[in-house]
Design a protein around this motif. Structure first.
Motif, mmCIF file in Angstrom:
data_model
loop_
_atom_site.group_PDB
_atom_site.id
_atom_site.type_symbol
_atom_site.label_atom_id
_atom_site.label_comp_id
_atom_site.label_asym_id
_atom_site.label_seq_id
_atom_site.Cartn_x
_atom_site.Cartn_y
_atom_site.Cartn_z
ATOM 1 N N ASP A 23 0.972 -0.621 -0.117
ATOM 2 C CA ASP A 23 0.537 0.244 -0.295
ATOM 3 C C ASP A 23 0.648 1.587 -0.198
ATOM 4 O O ASP A 23 0.722 2.182 -0.841
ATOM 5 C CB ASP A 23 -1.149 0.077 1.203
ATOM 6 C CG ASP A 23 -2.346 -1.382 1.377
ATOM 7 O OD1 ASP A 23 -2.276 -1.517 -0.012
ATOM 8 O OD2 ASP A 23 -2.730 -1.013 1.980
ATOM 9 N N THR A 24 2.079 1.374 0.658
ATOM 10 C CA THR A 24 2.485 2.407 1.110
ATOM 11 C C THR A 24 3.382 3.006 -0.483
ATOM 12 O O THR A 24 3.957 3.600 -1.035
ATOM 13 C CB THR A 24 3.970 1.952 1.460
ATOM 14 O OG1 THR A 24 3.054 1.660 3.629
ATOM 15 C CG2 THR A 24 4.939 3.107 2.096
ATOM 16 N N HIS A 25 3.680 1.800 -1.385
ATOM 17 C CA HIS A 25 4.410 1.472 -2.292
ATOM 18 C C HIS A 25 3.267 2.100 -3.662
ATOM 19 O O HIS A 25 3.588 2.973 -4.510
ATOM 20 C CB HIS A 25 5.440 -0.018 -2.513
ATOM 21 C CG HIS A 25 6.508 0.185 -2.048
ATOM 22 N ND1 HIS A 25 7.947 1.064 -2.170
ATOM 23 C CD2 HIS A 25 7.024 -0.203 -1.133
ATOM 24 C CE1 HIS A 25 8.931 0.031 -1.264
ATOM 25 N NE2 HIS A 25 7.830 -0.403 -0.612
ATOM 26 N N VAL A 26 2.355 1.972 -3.257
ATOM 27 C CA VAL A 26 1.236 1.755 -4.295
ATOM 28 C C VAL A 26 1.249 3.192 -4.986
ATOM 29 O O VAL A 26 1.164 3.646 -5.246
ATOM 30 C CB VAL A 26 0.162 0.910 -4.504
ATOM 31 C CG1 VAL A 26 -0.882 1.409 -5.495
ATOM 32 C CG2 VAL A 26 0.374 -0.422 -4.853
ATOM 33 N N ALA A 27 1.518 4.132 -3.159
ATOM 34 C CA ALA A 27 0.975 5.406 -3.409
ATOM 35 C C ALA A 27 2.350 6.150 -4.060
ATOM 36 O O ALA A 27 1.776 6.637 -4.309
ATOM 37 C CB ALA A 27 -0.049 5.491 -1.404
#
Length: 578
Positions: free
Chosen positions: A343-347
């Motif tokens: 989720d952090t990387h997608v954001a």
């Protein structure tokens, strides 16, 4: 340029070798003599589709070979040669060869190297551009129009396109990674399991940089312990043992020292020999020390062998060297982190994609603006060419279209536009021959004579930009006569004078008169078989052939005079290009 063409057992041609020169070469002859067959052979040499039907009846194979010389070392053929491992001589000689067997199979070679038909086509299309009544390799292909437009103003457009493509590749890479992280939870879970297994295996291996090279060297030294020990031991004893080489060197030094006061040259030799003596003595001590420390340990050798076997097993899975494997472990460690913290990387990727899309939009818009500017200049140039070809009422234009994109595509002029490696432009060349009628796709124009002139106008403009060494016209002058024929003849000659060697099959005396080299194709029957013969015409025979082309079968004094007038007019026209 195409310097030599050899054809053997191809269609009705048993064997013929044709030498071509710079400038304009015109091929004429009676219908059915084999003029178009020669062009067919060149098309096959350029990677065209072949079949067993091309093989001369009663023979096993047809063979075509072309000798080219490329003067410009920046020519794209050199890039292809480097890409496909083909050597080009310093003189720029390039030989294309194609053999077609009676079962339809092809064997292709470039400078003697066996290549695929696709690779032969890559070379062929960089060297030859063929335009016939029914087809052209590029100008009728809508997919190529954007490339031709870019080449027209290459100094401005190509650098901008290169900058754009660098950004586009980064943009696509970010989108690909975003898709991988965002879609298919099951696949991501499976991917994570695999990566964690691999990382654990590599972590347990505890590989050290350069370990494989160091262990291999140590293994070789221990495996050859006896040879190394014997060599050192024998050498040491030769210096300090019974043979006492160092004693003899010491004796030689003492003998020279006794005479050094009487000869300056001997004094120099004493100094040199003294230096060598101490170097050899130091080397002997080094050998002794190495002998004292040498020890053969079979367990250590087995341990090294076992470690190398483990490393080789990992190499088969993860890389060619230990350093490659360590680098791979670092990459999968990063990927594991990305998946676990998806989720952090997608954001973060969302923000990177948004920023990169803005950069891509700016470069794509700049590229589009340059193309629009170039299209205006191209349109003016084409209209000038068409006037010379008596199509002053015709119109040419360049149509630009785009494809609507999604929210992840760049925002350009207030809307999301689909981009690709060439930008967002869909380019089409459009023409009309009737005033008041709308422009239409160039490949939908029906009139043979008008289409021939449009194609010639485009070819005249683009031949200097395409980089091909030979342009070939096969009866592109069909359907024209009179002053139009003369205008086309001058345009064809202009291409040969300004940019490329031109080979032209023609039935028009106006075109034949402009030839720098005039080849006459004829056929004759020998031993109940038809064969094709190619003759280069002298000035006298040129006049006769032109007279035949003017009048048909019967020549008269009037037609001969007309032929001479055409040749005189052609000479005067050529002086404009000198």
């Amino acid at each position: 340029m195409l310097a030599e063409l050899s054809i053997k057992d191809f269609a009705i041609i048993d064997e013929v070798s044709i030498t071509f020169r710079e400038g304009l070469t015109v091929l004429t002859g009676e219908t059915g003599a084999g003029k178009s067959i020669i062009i067919d052979a060149i098309q096959l040499l350029a990677g065209g589709r072949g079949s067993a039907e091309f093989v001369r009846y009663g023979t096993k194979k047809a063979e075509i070979e072309g000798l080219f010389f490329i003067e410009d070392h920046q020519h794209k053929a050199y890039d292809k040669a480097q890409l496909f491992g083909v050597d080009i001589a310093e003189d720029g000689m390039l030989v294309l060869n194609r053999t077609i067997s009676s079962n339809g199979k092809s064997i292709c070679r470039v400078n003697g190297k066996l290549v695929t038909l696709a690779i032969l086509k890559e070379f062929g299309q960089s060297l030859i551009d063929i335009h016939t009544q029914h087809e052209t390799q590029s100008l009728m292909d809508v997919e190529r129009h954007i490339e031709l437009l870019d080449l027209y103003d290459r100094n401005q457009i190509i650098p901008a396109k290169d900058d754009y493509q660098d950004l586009y590749k980064e943009f696509e890479s970010l989108k690909k990674r975003h898709k991988e992280l965002s879609e298919n939870e099951q696949e991501m879970a499976q991917r994570l399991d695999l990566l964690e297994f691999q990382y654990q295996e590599l972590e347990q291996a505890n590989l050290q940089p350069g370990e494989d090279e160091r262990l291999t060297e140590e293994r070789n030294r221990m495996a050859n312990y006896e040879k190394i020990f014997k060599g050192l031991n024998d050498s040491y004893h030769a210096l300090y043992g019974e043979q006492k080489a160092l004693d003899w060197l010491s004796h030689a030094l003492s003998s020279l020292e006794s005479a050094k006061d009487y000869d300056d040259d001997i004094a120099t030799k004493v100094e040199e020999l003294s230096n060598h003596y101490y170097l050899v003595e130091e080397l002997a001590h080094s050998m002794r020390n190495q002998l004292d420390t040498m020890e053969y340990n079979e367990d250590e050798l087995n341990s090294i062998e076992s470690r190398l076997n483990e490393i080789n097993r990992l190499k088969k899975k993860y890389g060619e060297s230990v350093d490659d494997i360590i680098e791979y472990a670092s990459r999968i460690e990063d990927e594991i982190d990305q998946i676990k913290n998806k989720d952090t990387h997608v954001a973060k990727l969302d923000q990177e994609i948004k920023g990169k899309a803005e950069d891509v939009a700016l470069e794509a818009k700049h590229l589009h603006d340059l193309r629009v500017q170039a299209s205006k200049s191209l349109t003016d140039s084409i209209h000038e060419e068409l006037k010379d070809l008596y199509l002053d009422k015709a119109a040419f234009g360049v149509d630009f279209q785009t494809t609507n994109g999604s929210e992840t595509d760049p925002l350009i002029d207030g809307k999301h536009v689909k981009v690709g490696p060439k930008g967002y432009d869909i380019v089409k060349f459009m023409i009309t021959t009737n005033p008041g009628e709308p422009l239409k796709d160039i490949h939908k124009v029906a009139s043979g004579g008008e289409l021939s002139r449009f194609m010639l106008a485009l070819k005249r403009i683009f031949s200097k930009h395409q980089g091909v060494t030979s342009v070939i016209f096969d009866e592109v002058d069909t359907g024209v006569s009179g002053r139009v024929a003369q205008a086309m003849a001058e345009k064809i000659y202009g291409i040969s004078a300004s940019s490329s060697q031109v080979l032209c099959i023609s039935h028009l005396p106006q075109v034949a008169a402009m030839a720098d080299t005039h080849l006459y194709i004829r056929k004759e029957v020998e031993d109940d078989r038809t064969k094709t013969i190619v003759d280069e015409l002298s000035d006298e025979h040129k006049t006769e052939e032109l007279a035949r082309m003017i009048s048909g079968a019967e020549m008269t004094d009037t037609t001969k005079e007309h032929a001479k007038e055409l040749l005189t007019l052609a000479d005067n026209t050529k002086e404009q290009y000198a």
